[in-house]
Scaffold this motif. Sequence first.
Motif, PDB file in Angstrom:
ATOM      1  N   UNK A 166       0.830  -1.201   0.000  1.00  0.00           N
ATOM      2  CA  UNK A 166       0.000   0.000   0.000  1.00  0.00           C
ATOM      3  C   UNK A 166       0.867   1.255   0.000  1.00  0.00           C
ATOM      4  N   UNK A 167       1.932   1.226   0.782  1.00  0.00           N
ATOM      5  CA  UNK A 167       2.818   2.377   0.817  1.00  0.00           C
ATOM      6  C   UNK A 167       3.490   2.584  -0.539  1.00  0.00           C
ATOM      7  N   UNK A 168       3.842   1.490  -1.198  1.00  0.00           N
ATOM      8  CA  UNK A 168       4.473   1.568  -2.518  1.00  0.00           C
ATOM      9  C   UNK A 168       3.504   2.156  -3.540  1.00  0.00           C
ATOM     10  N   UNK A 169       2.257   1.682  -3.507  1.00  0.00           N
ATOM     11  CA  UNK A 169       1.239   2.215  -4.415  1.00  0.00           C
ATOM     12  C   UNK A 169       1.006   3.694  -4.140  1.00  0.00           C
ATOM     13  N   UNK A 171       3.110   5.909  -2.981  1.00  0.00           N
ATOM     14  CA  UNK A 171       4.213   6.698  -3.515  1.00  0.00           C
ATOM     15  C   UNK A 171       4.018   6.952  -5.008  1.00  0.00           C
ATOM     16  N   UNK A 172       3.593   5.927  -5.742  1.00  0.00           N
ATOM     17  CA  UNK A 172       3.407   6.070  -7.187  1.00  0.00           C
ATOM     18  C   UNK A 172       2.209   6.957  -7.509  1.00  0.00           C
ATOM     19  N   UNK A 173       1.126   6.801  -6.765  1.00  0.00           N
ATOM     20  CA  UNK A 173      -0.050   7.639  -6.992  1.00  0.00           C
ATOM     21  C   UNK A 173       0.286   9.113  -6.779  1.00  0.00           C
ATOM     22  N   UNK A 174       1.070   9.384  -5.768  1.00  0.00           N
ATOM     23  CA  UNK A 174       1.388  10.769  -5.425  1.00  0.00           C
ATOM     24  C   UNK A 174       2.280  11.436  -6.460  1.00  0.00           C
ATOM     25  N   UNK A 175       2.994  10.647  -7.259  1.00  0.00           N
ATOM     26  CA  UNK A 175       3.832  11.234  -8.306  1.00  0.00           C
ATOM     27  C   UNK A 175       3.055  11.441  -9.594  1.00  0.00           C
ATOM     28  N   UNK A 176       1.764  11.056  -9.586  1.00  0.00           N
ATOM     29  CA  UNK A 176       0.921  11.319 -10.742  1.00  0.00           C
ATOM     30  C   UNK A 176       0.769  10.174 -11.708  1.00  0.00           C
ATOM     31  N   UNK A 177       1.294   8.983 -11.376  1.00  0.00           N
ATOM     32  CA  UNK A 177       1.147   7.837 -12.272  1.00  0.00           C
ATOM     33  C   UNK A 177      -0.299   7.365 -12.302  1.00  0.00           C
ATOM     34  N   UNK A 178      -0.731   6.875 -13.448  1.00  0.00           N
ATOM     35  CA  UNK A 178      -2.074   6.310 -13.568  1.00  0.00           C
ATOM     36  C   UNK A 178      -2.082   4.897 -13.012  1.00  0.00           C
ATOM     37  N   UNK A 179      -3.292   4.370 -12.824  1.00  0.00           N
ATOM     38  CA  UNK A 179      -3.424   3.001 -12.324  1.00  0.00           C
ATOM     39  C   UNK A 179      -2.718   2.023 -13.259  1.00  0.00           C
ATOM     40  N   UNK A 181      -0.211   2.635 -15.295  1.00  0.00           N
ATOM     41  CA  UNK A 181       1.246   2.801 -15.207  1.00  0.00           C
ATOM     42  C   UNK A 181       1.801   2.167 -13.948  1.00  0.00           C
ATOM     43  N   UNK A 182       1.063   2.282 -12.846  1.00  0.00           N
ATOM     44  CA  UNK A 182       1.515   1.666 -11.590  1.00  0.00           C
ATOM     45  C   UNK A 182       1.491   0.153 -11.716  1.00  0.00           C
ATOM     46  N   UNK A 191      -6.554  -4.008 -11.686  1.00  0.00           N
ATOM     47  CA  UNK A 191      -7.550  -4.249 -10.641  1.00  0.00           C
ATOM     48  C   UNK A 191      -6.901  -4.324  -9.259  1.00  0.00           C
ATOM     49  N   UNK A 192      -5.726  -4.932  -9.191  1.00  0.00           N
ATOM     50  CA  UNK A 192      -5.015  -5.012  -7.910  1.00  0.00           C
ATOM     51  C   UNK A 192      -4.630  -3.620  -7.417  1.00  0.00           C
ATOM     52  N   UNK A 193      -4.156  -2.782  -8.329  1.00  0.00           N
ATOM     53  CA  UNK A 193      -3.804  -1.414  -7.950  1.00  0.00           C
ATOM     54  C   UNK A 193      -5.045  -0.653  -7.489  1.00  0.00           C
TER      55      UNK A 193
END
Length: 227
Positions: A166-169, A171-179, A181-182, A191-193
Amino acid sequence: MFERKSRELPPFGIVLINSHPLYCEGVKAKLKREQNYFIAALAASGEEGLACVRDTSPSFVIVDSDLPDIDSTVLVRELVCRNENVLVLMTGENVQVGNVAEAFEAGASGFVGKMSKPCELVRAMDTVLRGNLYLDDAISHGIKRDFSICKKVRRNLFCNSLTPREHEVMQHLATGLTVQEIAAELFVSPRTVENHRSNLMRKLGVKTPLGFIRFAYRHGLIDLDEN
């Protein structure tokens, strides 16, 4: 006091809440030369400021830390709660680490020293529009260091309730990556993201992606870009 409307206004309107006329005049003079920002309204008190925000729907609200009628931190929290898309900057003199921490805790996106040049506000707004928090260079390195320590403590407290994934996801969400891309970055399905993002928002008590990003920055769950 509302500014006169024109047919070709810059894209980002500002409500300036400050009881010091000379400061307001300096900010107005600077922004008249800017292509992206304009003063939508001026207010000398918190109550007047709330009315101006309601009537003009600005992109930014700039709040003085010393208002005559209300605690500025309370006002920031009220502004953010009532207007989810508004970005709030606070200005102040004799800044202490507690002032900075309280401002961000209340929902401010930036803190600018009152004695800084008006161009510093433009720099702050440019930074915040990119999704980062802003701390004025005029604020001492000691305060920034102490604020970083407080931020890391809050981060550790919140991370106890988050899984490593969750923490890893987050970090990626906060940098603006789409679902999508993550998902590609982490070698999992979209779906997992989505499930991780839903769990994050539930645990952090936020309802929108924008609210989530603000919460994460505010509580030091993701790194602060000090430029």
